[in-house]
Design a protein around this motif. Structure first.
Motif, PDB file in Angstrom:
ATOM      1  N   LEU A 100       1.973  -1.200   0.513  1.00 23.27           N
ATOM      2  CA  LEU A 100       3.049  -2.348   0.588  1.00 23.27           C
ATOM      3  C   LEU A 100       2.142  -2.744  -1.054  1.00 23.27           C
ATOM      4  O   LEU A 100       3.307  -3.370  -1.452  1.00 23.27           O
ATOM      5  CB  LEU A 100       2.294  -3.020   1.583  1.00 23.27           C
ATOM      6  CG  LEU A 100       3.337  -2.727   2.934  1.00 23.27           C
ATOM      7  CD1 LEU A 100       2.470  -4.144   3.975  1.00 23.27           C
ATOM      8  CD2 LEU A 100       4.512  -3.553   2.819  1.00 23.27           C
ATOM      9  N   ASN A 101       1.213  -2.837  -1.454  1.00 21.57           N
ATOM     10  CA  ASN A 101       0.728  -3.116  -2.442  1.00 21.57           C
ATOM     11  C   ASN A 101       1.816  -2.554  -3.491  1.00 21.57           C
ATOM     12  O   ASN A 101       1.768  -2.768  -3.942  1.00 21.57           O
ATOM     13  CB  ASN A 101      -0.785  -3.147  -2.757  1.00 21.57           C
ATOM     14  CG  ASN A 101      -1.138  -3.888  -2.381  1.00 21.57           C
ATOM     15  OD1 ASN A 101      -1.019  -5.375  -2.052  1.00 21.57           O
ATOM     16  ND2 ASN A 101      -2.907  -3.392  -1.655  1.00 21.57           N
ATOM     17  N   ILE A 102       2.338  -1.207  -3.808  1.00 14.65           N
ATOM     18  CA  ILE A 102       2.508   0.118  -4.116  1.00 14.65           C
ATOM     19  C   ILE A 102       4.181  -1.090  -5.081  1.00 14.65           C
ATOM     20  O   ILE A 102       4.314  -1.486  -6.034  1.00 14.65           O
ATOM     21  CB  ILE A 102       2.523   1.827  -4.401  1.00 14.65           C
ATOM     22  CG1 ILE A 102       1.322   1.965  -4.451  1.00 14.65           C
ATOM     23  CG2 ILE A 102       3.830   1.780  -5.185  1.00 14.65           C
ATOM     24  CD1 ILE A 102       1.536   3.653  -4.124  1.00 14.65           C
ATOM     25  N   LEU A 103       4.767  -1.211  -3.825  1.00 13.72           N
ATOM     26  CA  LEU A 103       6.411  -1.547  -2.974  1.00 13.72           C
ATOM     27  C   LEU A 103       6.782  -3.109  -3.464  1.00 13.72           C
ATOM     28  O   LEU A 103       7.961  -3.279  -3.586  1.00 13.72           O
ATOM     29  CB  LEU A 103       6.510  -0.977  -1.711  1.00 13.72           C
ATOM     30  CG  LEU A 103       6.516   0.369  -2.001  1.00 13.72           C
ATOM     31  CD1 LEU A 103       7.408   1.131  -0.399  1.00 13.72           C
ATOM     32  CD2 LEU A 103       7.759   1.472  -2.937  1.00 13.72           C
ATOM     33  N   ASN A 104       5.582  -3.917  -3.402  1.00 20.48           N
ATOM     34  CA  ASN A 104       5.573  -5.608  -3.603  1.00 20.48           C
ATOM     35  C   ASN A 104       6.706  -6.251  -4.366  1.00 20.48           C
ATOM     36  O   ASN A 104       6.945  -6.901  -4.256  1.00 20.48           O
ATOM     37  CB  ASN A 104       4.404  -5.587  -3.275  1.00 20.48           C
ATOM     38  CG  ASN A 104       3.808  -6.509  -1.334  1.00 20.48           C
ATOM     39  OD1 ASN A 104       4.906  -6.118  -0.581  1.00 20.48           O
ATOM     40  ND2 ASN A 104       2.854  -6.908  -1.702  1.00 20.48           N
ATOM     41  N   PRO A 105       6.231  -5.059  -5.748  1.00 21.06           N
ATOM     42  CA  PRO A 105       7.116  -5.447  -6.942  1.00 21.06           C
ATOM     43  C   PRO A 105       8.562  -5.888  -7.127  1.00 21.06           C
ATOM     44  O   PRO A 105       9.011  -6.481  -6.962  1.00 21.06           O
ATOM     45  CB  PRO A 105       7.047  -4.516  -8.214  1.00 21.06           C
ATOM     46  CG  PRO A 105       5.074  -4.868  -7.613  1.00 21.06           C
ATOM     47  CD  PRO A 105       4.885  -4.539  -5.976  1.00 21.06           C
ATOM     48  N   LEU A 106       8.952  -4.646  -6.073  1.00 14.96           N
ATOM     49  CA  LEU A 106      10.411  -4.321  -5.718  1.00 14.96           C
ATOM     50  C   LEU A 106      10.611  -5.155  -4.244  1.00 14.96           C
ATOM     51  O   LEU A 106      11.923  -5.662  -4.143  1.00 14.96           O
ATOM     52  CB  LEU A 106      10.241  -2.729  -5.280  1.00 14.96           C
ATOM     53  CG  LEU A 106      10.299  -1.808  -6.541  1.00 14.96           C
ATOM     54  CD1 LEU A 106      10.808  -0.586  -5.730  1.00 14.96           C
ATOM     55  CD2 LEU A 106      10.197  -2.166  -7.531  1.00 14.96           C
ATOM     56  N   ILE A 107      10.044  -5.066  -3.396  1.00 16.47           N
ATOM     57  CA  ILE A 107       9.890  -6.119  -2.042  1.00 16.47           C
ATOM     58  C   ILE A 107      10.580  -7.486  -3.075  1.00 16.47           C
ATOM     59  O   ILE A 107      11.351  -8.150  -2.124  1.00 16.47           O
ATOM     60  CB  ILE A 107       9.627  -5.570  -1.003  1.00 16.47           C
ATOM     61  CG1 ILE A 107       9.594  -3.780  -0.611  1.00 16.47           C
ATOM     62  CG2 ILE A 107       9.430  -6.542   0.048  1.00 16.47           C
ATOM     63  CD1 ILE A 107       8.395  -3.699   0.282  1.00 16.47           C
TER      64      ILE A 107
END
Length: 214
Positions: free
Chosen positions: A149-156
């Motif tokens: 989630l930490n990796i993908l949060n900028p996209l989400i």
């Protein structure tokens, strides 16, 4: 009489101009020198960047074309060097080549190269988002929920064209962990997006209808 006055005025203007240049000679010369130095420096720097880009491009092409099991270590060295050059095009391609050909097995090392691209390289916004997504994809099999989630949060939390892909990856991640409610929540987010990727939305709808219907 009027002609005499005109001549006097003209002479006065010329005298003022002459005095201005005399009184400001050092400033004028300094300004010209600074301008010339700036233009020459800009030209030299632009030439340097062009030549550097060409050098990196040639190095990448030669390295990848010559790759074989016998040249594996040399290939890794050259590609890592290119990554550290922080070139927007060839640093990214070098990391992808390493991953696609499984040249480095150390996950932490690969993640450090992803971080160079994401944090240090000047990339187009959506190219950077793609790199973030690829990092998440690379880590998905072994990552903890919070890490992914930490990796993908900028996209989400964005309107990126890769947002649908990020949500789908998280939905499938939770589905693989048999956390079906969380999986369903992410699939539903895809369905309700204003401009989702059509293929991703179709796959999400199929998954909801086939495997997660109440």
């Amino acid at each position: 009489m009027e002609e005499d006055i005109s001549i006097i005025n003209s002479n006065t203007r010329q005298e003022k101009v002459r005095n201005f240049f005399i009184n400001n000679k050092i400033k004028i010369i300094s300004t010209i020198v600074i301008l010339v130095v700036f233009l020459v420096s800009a030209f030299i720097f632009d030439s340097y960047k062009t030549n550097k880009k060409k050098e990196i491009s040639n190095n990448f092409n030669l390295t990848t074309l010559a790759y074989s099991e016998k040249t594996k270590e040399k290939t890794i060295q050259n590609l890592v060097k290119i990554i550290n050059e922080q070139d927007p095009t060839y640093s990214t391609l070098s990391l992808y080549f390493i991953i696609d050909n499984k040249l480095i097995s150390n996950q932490s090392e690969i993640n450090s190269y992803f971080d160079i691209l994401i944090e240090n390289v000047t990339l187009d916004k959506e190219i950077k988002n793609l790199v973030i997504y690829k990092k998440a994809l690379f880590n998905a099999d072994k990552a903890q929920e919070s890490d992914l989630l930490n990796i993908l949060n900028p996209l989400i939390n964005s309107k990126s064209v890769w947002k649908s892909h990020a949500l789908y990856l998280m939905a499938e991640y939770f589905y693989s962990k048999d956390q079906k409610q969380k999986s369903k929540e992410f699939f539903n987010q895809i369905i309700t997006l204003e401009n989702p990727n059509i293929d991703i939305k179709t796959q999400a709808q199929k998954r909801l209808n086939r495997d997660l219907s109440d």
